[in-house]
Design a protein around this motif. Structure first.
Motif, PDB file in Angstrom:
ATOM      1  N   LYS A  94      30.591  14.399  -3.407  1.00  0.00           N
ATOM      2  CA  LYS A  94      31.173  13.064  -3.391  1.00  0.00           C
ATOM      3  C   LYS A  94      30.093  12.041  -3.050  1.00  0.00           C
ATOM      4  CE  LYS A  94      35.291  10.617  -1.970  1.00  0.00           C
ATOM      5  NZ  LYS A  94      36.493  10.611  -1.136  1.00  0.00           N
ATOM      6  N   GLU A  95      30.185  10.853  -3.662  1.00  0.00           N
ATOM      7  CA  GLU A  95      29.162   9.822  -3.489  1.00  0.00           C
ATOM      8  C   GLU A  95      29.586   8.841  -2.394  1.00  0.00           C
ATOM      9  OE1 GLU A  95      26.195   7.749  -6.689  1.00  0.00           O
ATOM     10  OE2 GLU A  95      28.332   7.408  -7.007  1.00  0.00           O
ATOM     11  N   TYR A  96      28.624   8.486  -1.531  1.00  0.00           N
ATOM     12  CA  TYR A  96      28.870   7.526  -0.452  1.00  0.00           C
ATOM     13  C   TYR A  96      27.732   6.506  -0.412  1.00  0.00           C
ATOM     14  CZ  TYR A  96      32.378  10.805   1.305  1.00  0.00           C
ATOM     15  OH  TYR A  96      33.469  11.621   1.437  1.00  0.00           O
ATOM     16  N   TRP A  97      28.003   5.420   0.293  1.00  0.00           N
ATOM     17  CA  TRP A  97      26.994   4.380   0.508  1.00  0.00           C
ATOM     18  C   TRP A  97      26.301   4.650   1.850  1.00  0.00           C
ATOM     19  CZ3 TRP A  97      24.590   0.736  -2.176  1.00  0.00           C
ATOM     20  CH2 TRP A  97      23.930  -0.293  -1.510  1.00  0.00           C
ATOM     21  N   PHE A  98      24.994   4.906   1.819  1.00  0.00           N
ATOM     22  CA  PHE A  98      24.244   5.275   3.019  1.00  0.00           C
ATOM     23  C   PHE A  98      23.437   4.093   3.548  1.00  0.00           C
ATOM     24  CE2 PHE A  98      25.424   9.406   1.734  1.00  0.00           C
ATOM     25  CZ  PHE A  98      25.216  10.273   2.807  1.00  0.00           C
ATOM     26  N   VAL A  99      23.358   4.004   4.895  1.00  0.00           N
ATOM     27  CA  VAL A  99      22.537   2.989   5.567  1.00  0.00           C
ATOM     28  C   VAL A  99      21.656   3.709   6.577  1.00  0.00           C
ATOM     29  CG1 VAL A  99      22.534   0.930   7.015  1.00  0.00           C
ATOM     30  CG2 VAL A  99      24.306   1.205   5.275  1.00  0.00           C
ATOM     31  N   LEU A 100      20.321   3.572   6.429  1.00  0.00           N
ATOM     32  CA  LEU A 100      19.365   4.231   7.314  1.00  0.00           C
ATOM     33  C   LEU A 100      18.715   3.188   8.209  1.00  0.00           C
ATOM     34  CD1 LEU A 100      17.602   6.750   8.076  1.00  0.00           C
ATOM     35  CD2 LEU A 100      16.040   6.040   6.250  1.00  0.00           C
ATOM     36  N   THR A 101      18.802   3.398   9.540  1.00  0.00           N
ATOM     37  CA  THR A 101      18.074   2.553  10.501  1.00  0.00           C
ATOM     38  C   THR A 101      17.073   3.443  11.229  1.00  0.00           C
ATOM     39  OG1 THR A 101      19.561   2.954  12.367  1.00  0.00           O
ATOM     40  CG2 THR A 101      20.184   1.198  10.831  1.00  0.00           C
ATOM     41  N   ALA A 102      16.353   2.868  12.188  1.00  0.00           N
ATOM     42  CA  ALA A 102      15.363   3.658  12.939  1.00  0.00           C
ATOM     43  C   ALA A 102      16.030   4.667  13.873  1.00  0.00           C
ATOM     44  CB  ALA A 102      14.453   2.721  13.737  1.00  0.00           C
ATOM     45  N   GLU A 103      17.330   4.528  14.110  1.00  0.00           N
ATOM     46  CA  GLU A 103      18.034   5.398  15.057  1.00  0.00           C
ATOM     47  C   GLU A 103      19.051   6.324  14.410  1.00  0.00           C
ATOM     48  OE1 GLU A 103      18.200   5.870  18.602  1.00  0.00           O
ATOM     49  OE2 GLU A 103      16.166   5.156  18.329  1.00  0.00           O
ATOM     50  N   SER A 104      19.638   5.905  13.263  1.00  0.00           N
ATOM     51  CA  SER A 104      20.755   6.680  12.730  1.00  0.00           C
ATOM     52  C   SER A 104      20.833   6.600  11.204  1.00  0.00           C
ATOM     53  CB  SER A 104      22.076   6.173  13.323  1.00  0.00           C
ATOM     54  OG  SER A 104      22.315   4.847  12.879  1.00  0.00           O
ATOM     55  N   LEU A 105      21.595   7.567  10.655  1.00  0.00           N
ATOM     56  CA  LEU A 105      21.929   7.572   9.231  1.00  0.00           C
ATOM     57  C   LEU A 105      23.451   7.518   9.136  1.00  0.00           C
ATOM     58  CD1 LEU A 105      21.010   7.922   6.242  1.00  0.00           C
ATOM     59  CD2 LEU A 105      21.312  10.379   6.555  1.00  0.00           C
ATOM     60  N   SER A 106      23.975   6.390   8.588  1.00  0.00           N
ATOM     61  CA  SER A 106      25.431   6.219   8.493  1.00  0.00           C
ATOM     62  C   SER A 106      25.825   6.214   7.029  1.00  0.00           C
ATOM     63  CB  SER A 106      25.856   4.889   9.127  1.00  0.00           C
ATOM     64  OG  SER A 106      25.351   4.792  10.439  1.00  0.00           O
ATOM     65  N   ARG A 116      12.994  10.278   0.994  1.00  0.00           N
ATOM     66  CA  ARG A 116      12.211  11.081   1.955  1.00  0.00           C
ATOM     67  C   ARG A 116      11.167  10.210   2.660  1.00  0.00           C
ATOM     68  NH1 ARG A 116      11.933  17.055   0.784  1.00  0.00           N
ATOM     69  NH2 ARG A 116       9.847  16.921   1.629  1.00  0.00           N
ATOM     70  N   ALA A 117      10.555   9.282   1.881  1.00  0.00           N
ATOM     71  CA  ALA A 117       9.578   8.367   2.488  1.00  0.00           C
ATOM     72  C   ALA A 117      10.257   7.455   3.504  1.00  0.00           C
ATOM     73  CB  ALA A 117       8.907   7.535   1.395  1.00  0.00           C
ATOM     74  N   SER A 118      11.470   6.980   3.181  1.00  0.00           N
ATOM     75  CA  SER A 118      12.211   6.114   4.115  1.00  0.00           C
ATOM     76  C   SER A 118      12.589   6.874   5.384  1.00  0.00           C
ATOM     77  CB  SER A 118      13.472   5.575   3.433  1.00  0.00           C
ATOM     78  OG  SER A 118      13.136   4.808   2.307  1.00  0.00           O
ATOM     79  N   CYS A 162       0.822  -1.220   0.000  1.00  0.00           N
ATOM     80  CA  CYS A 162       0.000   0.000   0.000  1.00  0.00           C
ATOM     81  C   CYS A 162       0.853   1.266   0.000  1.00  0.00           C
ATOM     82  CB  CYS A 162      -0.909  -0.002   1.217  1.00  0.00           C
ATOM     83  SG  CYS A 162       0.024   0.153   2.739  1.00  0.00           S
ATOM     84  N   ASP A 163       0.186   2.357  -0.198  1.00  0.00           N
ATOM     85  CA  ASP A 163       0.809   3.671  -0.196  1.00  0.00           C
ATOM     86  C   ASP A 163       1.314   4.004   1.216  1.00  0.00           C
ATOM     87  OD1 ASP A 163      -0.206   6.868   0.245  1.00  0.00           O
ATOM     88  OD2 ASP A 163       1.226   6.418  -1.348  1.00  0.00           O
ATOM     89  N   ASP A 164       2.543   4.466   1.321  1.00  0.00           N
ATOM     90  CA  ASP A 164       3.175   4.701   2.627  1.00  0.00           C
ATOM     91  C   ASP A 164       2.419   5.759   3.441  1.00  0.00           C
ATOM     92  OD1 ASP A 164       5.741   4.006   4.158  1.00  0.00           O
ATOM     93  OD2 ASP A 164       5.743   6.195   4.220  1.00  0.00           O
ATOM     94  N   LYS A 165       2.032   6.838   2.791  1.00  0.00           N
ATOM     95  CA  LYS A 165       1.333   7.922   3.497  1.00  0.00           C
ATOM     96  C   LYS A 165      -0.023   7.442   4.006  1.00  0.00           C
ATOM     97  CE  LYS A 165       1.849  12.075   1.823  1.00  0.00           C
ATOM     98  NZ  LYS A 165       1.700  13.268   0.946  1.00  0.00           N
ATOM     99  N   GLU A 166      -0.703   6.644   3.171  1.00  0.00           N
ATOM    100  CA  GLU A 166      -2.008   6.108   3.556  1.00  0.00           C
ATOM    101  C   GLU A 166      -1.875   5.177   4.752  1.00  0.00           C
ATOM    102  OE1 GLU A 166      -5.980   5.740   3.603  1.00  0.00           O
ATOM    103  OE2 GLU A 166      -4.855   7.075   2.270  1.00  0.00           O
ATOM    104  N   ALA A 190      11.603   6.469   9.483  1.00  0.00           N
ATOM    105  CA  ALA A 190      12.570   6.482  10.587  1.00  0.00           C
ATOM    106  C   ALA A 190      12.288   7.618  11.575  1.00  0.00           C
ATOM    107  CB  ALA A 190      13.981   6.619  10.021  1.00  0.00           C
ATOM    108  N   GLY A 191      11.239   8.417  11.295  1.00  0.00           N
ATOM    109  CA  GLY A 191      10.884   9.499  12.214  1.00  0.00           C
ATOM    110  C   GLY A 191      11.474  10.843  11.861  1.00  0.00           C
ATOM    111  N   VAL A 192      12.069  10.973  10.679  1.00  0.00           N
ATOM    112  CA  VAL A 192      12.627  12.255  10.232  1.00  0.00           C
ATOM    113  C   VAL A 192      11.594  12.870   9.277  1.00  0.00           C
ATOM    114  CG1 VAL A 192      14.536  13.407   9.057  1.00  0.00           C
ATOM    115  CG2 VAL A 192      14.973  11.376  10.444  1.00  0.00           C
ATOM    116  N   TYR A 193      10.923  13.937   9.752  1.00  0.00           N
ATOM    117  CA  TYR A 193       9.773  14.485   9.023  1.00  0.00           C
ATOM    118  C   TYR A 193      10.137  15.714   8.219  1.00  0.00           C
ATOM    119  CZ  TYR A 193       7.447  11.260  12.062  1.00  0.00           C
ATOM    120  OH  TYR A 193       7.085  10.110  12.706  1.00  0.00           O
ATOM    121  N   PRO A 194       9.295  16.039   7.241  1.00  0.00           N
ATOM    122  CA  PRO A 194       9.534  17.265   6.470  1.00  0.00           C
ATOM    123  C   PRO A 194       9.392  18.501   7.354  1.00  0.00           C
ATOM    124  CG  PRO A 194       7.958  15.814   5.361  1.00  0.00           C
ATOM    125  CD  PRO A 194       8.158  15.266   6.721  1.00  0.00           C
TER     126      PRO A 194
END
Length: 742
Positions: A527-539, A605-607, A379-383, A611-615
């Motif tokens: 510069k380009e990096y490999w990002f990993v997003l969890t519920a607590e952090s962005l690495s 942005r949806a991801s 389903c739609d994430d916002k919904e 994780a609790g990071v809002y617009p």
């Protein structure tokens, strides 16, 4: 019988033509013959009539020859004609022959000047002819006349090519002398199929109609546009002569006189004229038959071998024998069962390399189509977030809850599980359709017994439909079982509290490449990096091996805002900043991240939202959330995702097993054990094994063809191919290019 000599070769081929015309295969076998090719009004018909010494061909304007005429000339003491389609009827009046050709042509093509490739076979016996077999083909035309189709030229070309492209066919290319030889349609077609000029004989007509002061000497001497077999000139009767009923014998005498007295041709008069052409064609066709006979014999033997087994089965065949019917019914059902199993289970013998079989298609449904349908229903994430928010608020009611309610999680999970029913039922339907298709493919071999095929399809399809309802009930039961108990103690569930199992905060929401726009400016900008997003952090890491971590940014007090796309930049960007005005990374108040497309930006942005990071501003939402509710929503959102992954994995595993057990294996067992009994109880077994009309015709055709092939091989068998023949003339260098050799 010894060596019959060369004179028997042409009658031999005539016998073969008759043998195969009787079974409708005269055009499919490459019997040695001469095809007469030329433009309209080139004089083809007159050449043929001169051979016979009689007026017997239809005449008029436009296309007169509209079907191939296979003309067999046979030297005999008396004079008569007969048609293959009027066997036993002798025509002594050649006006009647013309009328019969016209009537037979109209019978197939109609009276609208249409054409047909079905040949008319005419045999002429006469003391005035040499043994010859020629095919008179429609004249090449450019413009449709009357009701003729617009593509009449292409139709005629295709028909001519059907004959002259065969290696066994000599080409008699007829061209009028009063036209440009370089533009001769007949020679062009001949060159297309015979570039070496080994099979082409040139005939130049209307030599007496050339402009005064011109002649065709260089052509007839084979100097201009030379042919390996050369050219022969003839003089036909004019239209005035034909209308005035000028005798062909007189015309032949006039032709002889023309060549003897013409200054350009008298030195080669002995090599010109209709009698000479007849002799040359007789000799060249005889040589050609001799040359092609070994290959032809080999082809006949191959065809005979391919029909031997089938003919043996049909010989002594009694369609109404009850014992034969019972035995054949058992064999057919057994064959059907074997074919069905091979198509479902797969087989190493006779592998189909053109399309997927039933089993392979069902495998594709299980492991490609069904998983795709499950993914498609996400389903739609916002919904989803809105539904979770309402569920939490409704559960707390008038009070403000301190903890995330389990009931909200269960309500949302059950709603998602119910949605799985549709793709599961669709999966069963797709498998059923493939099973029915497989049954139809397997019954193709029963085509010769229409009633048996019909009953077999009906019985097996009815059984499949019966199993359909049971399979669907069982599949729905699987979904109901999942709904009955939400197992939050599952070891793969991220909310399952057990040592060494990742906690909710450690759960990875997303991974991927992002470009950091506002650091490393001194080193060269973005510069380009490999990002990993969890519920607590962005690495972020140096690369996707995740060995060299560059930084880990906690998500507390972070928000997202839009960044306008730069004038020179091809990437789309967004920024992460701290709501308490602190630096996000080193000396930077915000972290500007970029992707290649706007879709990727929206996805990240949806991801982050999960994780609790809002617009920074959420103007699109018609409801607002306090930070505590936001955290609860995202917690439940992540828990739902984790639990649904477990459910989907379980359903993806159980669906193929359920369908295989209740549907596919059951249908195979039914065919093996019960199909025969049901066919016996369906009615009269004798009627089941009644043959189709097509099968009766097929049996008769196989037996007649087999007999004709044996006769043909017997006819050829005692002809000695060691007979001496005239050698082929040497190659002409420029036949292929069509250049002059003056």
């Amino acid at each position: 019988m010894g060596n019959r000599g060369m004179e028997d070769l042409i009658p031999l081929v005539n016998k073969l033509q008759d043998a195969f015309s009787g079974i409708g295969q005269s055009c499919n076998l490459d019997l040695p013959q001469i095809a007469v090719v030329g433009g309209q009004s080139a004089g083809k018909s007159s050449v043929l009539e001169n051979f016979v010494g009689r007026d017997f061909l239809p005449r008029g304007s436009g296309i007169v020859t509209r079907r191939p005429l296979v003309l067999q000339l046979i030297s005999a003491n008396a004079e008569w004609a007969e048609f293959l389609h009027c066997k036993g009827k002798k025509f002594t009046d050649f006006d009647e022959v013309r009328q019969e050709i016209e009537a037979e042509t109209d019978r197939i093509t109609g009276a609208n000047k249409g054409i047909s490739p079905v040949p008319i076979n005419l045999r002429v016996y006469s003391p005035h002819v040499l043994n010859l077999t020629l095919i008179d083909l429609p004249g090449i035309t450019k413009v449709p006349v009357g009701d003729q189709p617009a593509d009449i030229e292409q139709q005629i070309r295709d028909m001519i090519m059907q004959f002259i492209c065969r290696e066994s066919c000599l080409i008699l290319a007829v061209t009028p002398a009063n036209s440009d030889l370089a533009n001769s349609d007949a020679l062009k077609l001949a060159k297309d199929v015979d570039p070496q000029g080994q099979r082409t004989i040139g005939v130049i007509t209307k030599l007496d109609l050339m402009d005064e002061g011109t002649d065709a000497r260089e052509v007839l001497e084979n100097k201009l546009l030379p042919l390996r077999r050369g050219y022969i000139g003839v003089v036909n009767r004019s239209q005035k002569d034909i209308d005035g009923k000028k005798d062909i014998k007189m015309a032949m005498a006039a032709e002889r006189k023309f060549f003897l007295t013409h200054p350009a041709y008298r030195h080669m008069a002995e090599k010109m004229g209709t009698p000479c052409l007849q002799k040359v064609l007789n000799q060249q066709l005889t040589n050609h038959i001799r040359d092609t006979l070994p290959a032809f014999r080999s082809k006949l033997q191959t065809q005979l071998l391919s029909l031997d087994k089938e003919a043996e089965e049909y010989r002594g065949y009694r369609p109404d024998d009850p014992g034969r019917k019972t035995k054949q019914l058992l064999q057919m059902v057994q064959q059907f069962s074997v074919d069905f199993e091979k198509r479902i289970e797969g087989s190493g013998d006779q592998v189909d390399t053109v399309e997927l079989s039933g089993g392979a298609k069902i495998n594709r449904i299980f492991h490609e189509r069904f998983p795709f349908e499950l993914v498609k229903m996400e389903c739609d994430d916002k919904e989803m977030r809105r539904e979770i928010s309402y569920a939490i608020k409704n559960i707390h009611g008038i009070r403000t809850g301190l903890f995330t309610p389990d009931m909200a999680f269960e309500a949302i999970v059950k709603k998602q599980i119910v949605k799985i029913k549709e793709p599961c039922i669709k999966c069963v339907d797709m498998v059923i359709q493939e099973l029915i298709n497989t049954v139809r493919q397997c019954t193709n071999k029963l085509d010769c017994f229409p009633r048996l095929r019909e009953e077999t399809e009906r019985i097996v399809t009815s059984h499949i439909r019966d199993r359909e309802s049971r399979s669907k009930d069982q599949v729905l039961l699987l979904i109901d079982v999942q709904l009955s108990y939400i197992n939050t103690n599952h070891e793969d569930f991220i909310g399952f509290a057990k040592p060494r199992v990742p906690s909710l905060t450690q759960w990875v929401i997303r991974k991927g490449w992002l470009t950091i726009n506002n650091i490393s400016i001194i080193k060269g900008g973005a510069k380009e990096y490999w990002f990993v997003l969890t519920a607590e952090s962005l690495s972020w890491f140096k690369d996707d091996e995740e060995k060299e971590k560059k930084y880990m940014l906690p998500l507390d007090n972070l928000k997202v805002r839009d960044v306008e796309k730069g004038f020179m930049s091809s990437k789309h960007a967004f920024a992460i900043f701290n709501t308490e005005q602190r630096n996000v990374y080193k000396d930077n108040r915000f972290l500007e991240l970029a992707c290649d497309t706007q879709e990727e930006v929206d996805s990240w942005r949806a991801s982050l939202l999960r994780a609790g990071v809002y617009p920074e501003r959420s103007s699109n939402d018609n409801f607002s959330m306090d930070p505590q509710l936001e955290r609860k929503v995202e917690t439940i959102r992540n828990l739902v995702d984790s639990y649904m992954a477990i459910v989907n994995k379980c359903i993806r595993d159980l669906m193929p097993k359920t369908i295989m057990h209740l549907m596919i294996s059951n249908v195979k067992d039914f065919i093996n054990a019960e199909l025969l009994a049901q066919l016996y109880s369906a009615g009269d077994q004798g009627a089941l094994m009644d043959e189709s009309q097509e099968q009766v015709q097929r049996r008769d055709e196989v037996l007649r063809t087999h007999q004709s092939l044996k006769e043909a091989l017997a006819i050829i068998g005692d002809i000695s191919t060691t007979t001496i023949s005239t050698p082929m003339p040497p190659p002409v260098n420029d036949w292929r290019s069509g250049g002059g050799n003056r």
